[in-house]
Scaffold this motif. Structure first.
Motif, short mmCIF file in Angstrom:
data_model
loop_
_atom_site.label_atom_id
_atom_site.label_comp_id
_atom_site.label_asym_id
_atom_site.label_seq_id
_atom_site.Cartn_x
_atom_site.Cartn_y
_atom_site.Cartn_z
N VAL A 161 0.84 -1.21 0.00
CA VAL A 161 0.00 0.00 0.00
C VAL A 161 0.87 1.25 0.00
CG1 VAL A 161 -1.68 1.31 1.36
CG2 VAL A 161 -1.98 -1.14 1.05
N VAL A 162 1.92 1.27 0.81
CA VAL A 162 2.81 2.44 0.84
C VAL A 162 3.51 2.61 -0.51
CG1 VAL A 162 4.94 3.32 1.90
CG2 VAL A 162 3.11 2.42 3.33
N SER A 163 3.86 1.52 -1.15
CA SER A 163 4.49 1.60 -2.47
C SER A 163 3.54 2.18 -3.50
CB SER A 163 4.96 0.22 -2.91
OG SER A 163 5.94 -0.27 -2.05
N SER A 164 2.26 1.84 -3.40
CA SER A 164 1.31 2.38 -4.37
C SER A 164 1.11 3.87 -4.19
CB SER A 164 -0.03 1.65 -4.26
OG SER A 164 -0.70 2.03 -3.09
N PHE A 165 1.28 4.38 -2.97
CA PHE A 165 1.22 5.82 -2.77
C PHE A 165 2.54 6.48 -3.13
CE2 PHE A 165 -2.46 4.75 -0.17
CZ PHE A 165 -3.33 5.77 -0.52
N GLY A 166 3.64 5.76 -3.01
CA GLY A 166 4.95 6.32 -3.32
C GLY A 166 5.22 6.43 -4.80
N LEU A 167 4.68 5.49 -5.60
CA LEU A 167 4.96 5.50 -7.04
C LEU A 167 4.52 6.80 -7.72
CD1 LEU A 167 5.97 4.00 -9.57
CD2 LEU A 167 3.65 3.11 -9.82
N PRO A 168 3.29 7.30 -7.52
CA PRO A 168 2.95 8.57 -8.18
C PRO A 168 3.77 9.75 -7.68
CG PRO A 168 1.02 7.64 -7.05
CD PRO A 168 2.15 6.72 -6.85
N ILE A 169 4.17 9.72 -6.42
CA ILE A 169 5.01 10.82 -5.91
C ILE A 169 6.37 10.80 -6.58
CG2 ILE A 169 6.18 11.69 -3.85
CD1 ILE A 169 3.75 10.73 -2.24
N VAL A 170 6.95 9.62 -6.74
CA VAL A 170 8.25 9.51 -7.42
C VAL A 170 8.11 9.93 -8.88
CG1 VAL A 170 9.99 7.86 -8.19
CG2 VAL A 170 9.17 7.79 -5.85
N LEU A 171 7.03 9.51 -9.53
CA LEU A 171 6.83 9.89 -10.93
C LEU A 171 6.63 11.39 -11.08
CD1 LEU A 171 4.50 7.01 -12.19
CD2 LEU A 171 6.91 7.35 -12.73
N ALA A 172 5.91 12.02 -10.14
CA ALA A 172 5.69 13.47 -10.21
C ALA A 172 6.97 14.22 -9.87
CB ALA A 172 4.57 13.88 -9.26
N ARG A 173 7.72 13.73 -8.93
CA ARG A 173 8.98 14.38 -8.55
C ARG A 173 9.99 14.30 -9.69
NH1 ARG A 173 11.67 17.78 -5.65
NH2 ARG A 173 13.46 17.02 -4.51
N ASN A 174 9.92 13.24 -10.46
CA ASN A 174 10.81 13.03 -11.59
C ASN A 174 10.29 13.72 -12.86
OD1 ASN A 174 13.05 12.00 -12.83
ND2 ASN A 174 12.18 9.97 -13.17
N THR A 175 9.19 14.45 -12.74
CA THR A 175 8.49 15.15 -13.83
C THR A 175 8.04 14.21 -14.95
OG1 THR A 175 10.50 15.80 -15.01
CG2 THR A 175 9.65 17.35 -13.36
N THR A 176 7.81 12.96 -14.64
CA THR A 176 7.23 12.04 -15.61
C THR A 176 5.74 12.29 -15.73
OG1 THR A 176 8.89 10.41 -14.98
CG2 THR A 176 6.98 9.60 -16.21
#
Length: 174
Positions: free
Chosen positions: A121-136
């Motif tokens: 569950v934490v990974s599923s919330f972390g993935l969009p944050i990492v993608l947004a932080r990486n400007t993907t």
């Protein structure tokens, strides 16, 4: 009245011809009637819960798809969180199958399942944050995906709460 006398619950009703009908309802038939109504209500409650959970799952997936498909976002990388939706209930299903419910104390298998589910569950919330932080993806898409995550995981939790008990009406019948 005598102590052992059964209340018949006599009622008088009038029909259209102004005749009086005397209906005797015994205590035993009252109990049977209430039991039948209760069982019908429980069966409908399960169907209502299933429909409600389906509706909330559809809302969560709508948020996820809006985060991907809106014209200003247009990137479908956030759909990878669908993998987390599928993986999250698996440890709990396995632990419920393997664990012995007779012991009231902590169960190592169940605790491991909760730990793995929490990581998913934490990974599923972390993935969009990492993608947004990486400007993907855009931050707006990240917000929509995280809203969808919250709704979907609350729906999964609701499924386990409603259908996860070991009573007569459980998820095993679906």
């Amino acid at each position: 009245e005598k102590k052992g006398k059964v209340d018949t619950g006599s009622r008088k009703f009038l029909n259209g011809d102004a005749e009086t009908w005397d209906i005797n309802i015994t205590q035993q038939s009252r109990v049977k009637l209430f039991r039948d109504i209760f069982h019908a209500f429980v069966a409908m409650a399960g169907i209502k819960a299933l429909v409600g959970l389906s509706f909330s799952g559809a809302i969560g997936l709508t948020f996820l798809l809006l985060g991907c498909a809106l014209e200003q976002y247009g990137v479908y990388w956030p759909l990878f969180v669908l993998i987390f939706y599928v993986l999250s209930p698996i440890p709990t299903f396995i632990s419920r199958r393997l664990s012995d419910d007779t012991d009231s104390s902590s169960n190592a298998c169940r605790e491991l399942a909760y730990f793995l589910t929490t990581g998913i569950v934490v990974s599923s919330f972390g993935l969009p944050i990492v993608l947004a932080r990486n400007t993907t993806i855009a931050w707006g898409a990240c917000g929509l995906v995280m809203t969808g995550n919250a709704v979907i995981f609350l729906t999964i939790l609701g499924f386990f709460v409603v259908f996860g008990g070991g009573d007569d009406f459980s998820w095993e019948q679906w």
